[in-house]
Design a protein around this motif. Structure first.
Motif, short mmCIF file in Angstrom:
data_model
loop_
_atom_site.label_atom_id
_atom_site.label_comp_id
_atom_site.label_asym_id
_atom_site.label_seq_id
_atom_site.Cartn_x
_atom_site.Cartn_y
_atom_site.Cartn_z
N UNK A 16 -10.10 -13.92 -3.68
CA UNK A 16 -11.06 -15.03 -3.62
C UNK A 16 -12.33 -14.57 -2.91
N UNK A 17 -12.12 -13.77 -1.84
CA UNK A 17 -13.27 -13.24 -1.12
C UNK A 17 -14.10 -12.32 -2.03
N UNK A 18 -13.41 -11.49 -2.79
CA UNK A 18 -14.10 -10.57 -3.71
C UNK A 18 -14.89 -11.34 -4.76
N UNK A 19 -14.28 -12.39 -5.31
CA UNK A 19 -15.01 -13.12 -6.35
C UNK A 19 -16.17 -13.90 -5.74
N UNK A 20 -16.06 -14.22 -4.44
CA UNK A 20 -17.18 -14.82 -3.72
C UNK A 20 -18.36 -13.86 -3.67
N UNK A 21 -18.06 -12.58 -3.38
CA UNK A 21 -19.12 -11.55 -3.39
C UNK A 21 -19.73 -11.44 -4.78
N UNK A 22 -18.86 -11.39 -5.78
CA UNK A 22 -19.34 -11.25 -7.16
C UNK A 22 -20.26 -12.40 -7.53
N UNK A 23 -19.88 -13.60 -7.10
CA UNK A 23 -20.68 -14.78 -7.44
C UNK A 23 -22.05 -14.70 -6.75
N UNK A 25 -23.64 -12.04 -5.72
CA UNK A 25 -24.43 -10.96 -6.33
C UNK A 25 -24.99 -11.44 -7.67
N UNK A 26 -24.15 -12.10 -8.45
CA UNK A 26 -24.58 -12.58 -9.76
C UNK A 26 -25.70 -13.63 -9.61
N UNK A 27 -25.55 -14.51 -8.63
CA UNK A 27 -26.58 -15.54 -8.39
C UNK A 27 -27.93 -14.90 -8.09
N UNK A 28 -27.90 -13.87 -7.25
CA UNK A 28 -29.15 -13.20 -6.88
C UNK A 28 -29.79 -12.55 -8.10
N UNK A 29 -28.95 -11.92 -8.92
CA UNK A 29 -29.47 -11.29 -10.15
C UNK A 29 -30.07 -12.35 -11.08
N UNK A 33 -33.79 -12.91 -12.85
CA UNK A 33 -33.93 -13.05 -14.31
C UNK A 33 -34.68 -14.34 -14.64
N UNK A 34 -34.34 -15.41 -13.92
CA UNK A 34 -35.00 -16.71 -14.18
C UNK A 34 -36.50 -16.59 -13.90
N UNK A 35 -36.83 -15.89 -12.82
CA UNK A 35 -38.26 -15.74 -12.50
C UNK A 35 -38.97 -14.87 -13.55
N UNK A 36 -38.29 -13.82 -13.99
CA UNK A 36 -38.86 -12.98 -15.05
C UNK A 36 -39.12 -13.81 -16.30
N UNK A 37 -38.18 -14.68 -16.61
CA UNK A 37 -38.32 -15.52 -17.80
C UNK A 37 -39.51 -16.46 -17.69
N UNK A 38 -39.66 -17.05 -16.50
CA UNK A 38 -40.79 -17.96 -16.30
C UNK A 38 -42.11 -17.23 -16.54
N UNK A 39 -42.19 -16.01 -16.02
CA UNK A 39 -43.41 -15.22 -16.22
C UNK A 39 -43.60 -14.89 -17.70
N UNK A 40 -42.51 -14.49 -18.35
CA UNK A 40 -42.60 -14.15 -19.78
C UNK A 40 -43.06 -15.34 -20.60
#
Ligand code: ZN
Length: 241
Positions: A16-23, A25-29, A33-40
């Motif tokens: 559960x702790x590991x998937x917390x890290x994964x989540x 990290x994924x959120x940050x990525x 991506x969302x900001x890149x899209x807004x610019x695009x």
């Protein structure tokens, strides 16, 4: 048997702790991506404005050609005036000249309007492009920050991963296979607590006899609905609260 379930519980906690890290990290990525899209999207909008301005410029050239054609017609008809013999012909030429003059007047107004539209589209494009340039700079700075924090999270994750791998070695191989399979199939939750005869994974009620067996804790049981491994803990803290 009590020993086995406690290792599984510990393993689940680490996963559960590991998937917390994964989540995280994924959120940050995803944020990047969302900001890149807004610019695009803004860049695409600026491009549309540029295209619109180019189209308007083309129509401006067409209008100008119309006006030049009308001017040419006036010259031509005025030349013919010298040669006409009947007043009917004279009238017809005069009418054509008047019409051509009106065309010139109209095209002047049209040209002015289109010019204003071109300027407006170009100004809009420029504004968007400036905005994008600024946002790209900020995003580049942010990307460096985010990458650093992802590196940090990955470092922390690695420590937990090592603990997890060690813990997994303490689980019999037949059980670990089942556990890993369940973990994948059940959104990262393979071992869950039973509270008041309710599986905390799928929230279905466990049959009374089975619930009693689980409470004894001498054997490992699965939820009849979601197949997750179940365990019972006395609810002392909750009861006091
Ligand atoms: Zn269940």
């Amino acid at each position: 048997m009590k020993e086995d379930i406690s290792v599984l519980i510990a393993l689940q906690e680490l996963d559960t702790e590991l998937s917390g890290f994964d989540r995280k990290i994924e959120e940050k990525k995803q944020e990047l991506i969302a900001r890149e899209q807004t610019i695009a999207e803004k860049e695409a909008l600026a491009e549309q404005c540029r295209e619109k301005a180019a189209e308007l410029e083309q129509s401006q050239r067409d209008i100008k050609a119309n006006s030049e054609e009308a001017a040419e017609r006036i010259k031509n008809r005025q030349g013919k005036m010298m040669q006409v013999q009947t007043s009917r012909e004279h009238q017809a030429l005069l009418k054509e000249i008047e019409e051509a003059k009106k065309t010139i007047k109209d095209t002047e107004e049209q040209q002015l309007q289109v010019m204003e539209q071109v300027e407006a589209e170009e100004a809009k494009a420029k504004e968007l492009e400036n905005l994008c340039a600024g946002e790209k700079e900020l995003l580049a700075e942010e990307t460096v920050k985010v990458e650093k924090s992802i590196d940090k999270l990955n470092g922390q994750r690695l420590v937990v991963q090592e603990q997890r791998d060690k813990m997994a070695q303490r689980v019999p191989s037949s059980q670990i296979k089942r556990y890993d399979k369940l973990l994948k199939k059940r959104e990262g939750l393979a071992v869950v607590r039973v509270i008041d005869a309710v599986c905390q994974g799928c929230f279905m009620t466990i049959p009374p006899q089975k619930y009693n067996d689980i409470c004894l804790g001498e054997q490992i049981f699965s939820c009849p609905t979601c197949q997750r491994t179940l365990y019972y803990l006395p609810e002392t803290e909750e009861a006091d609260a």
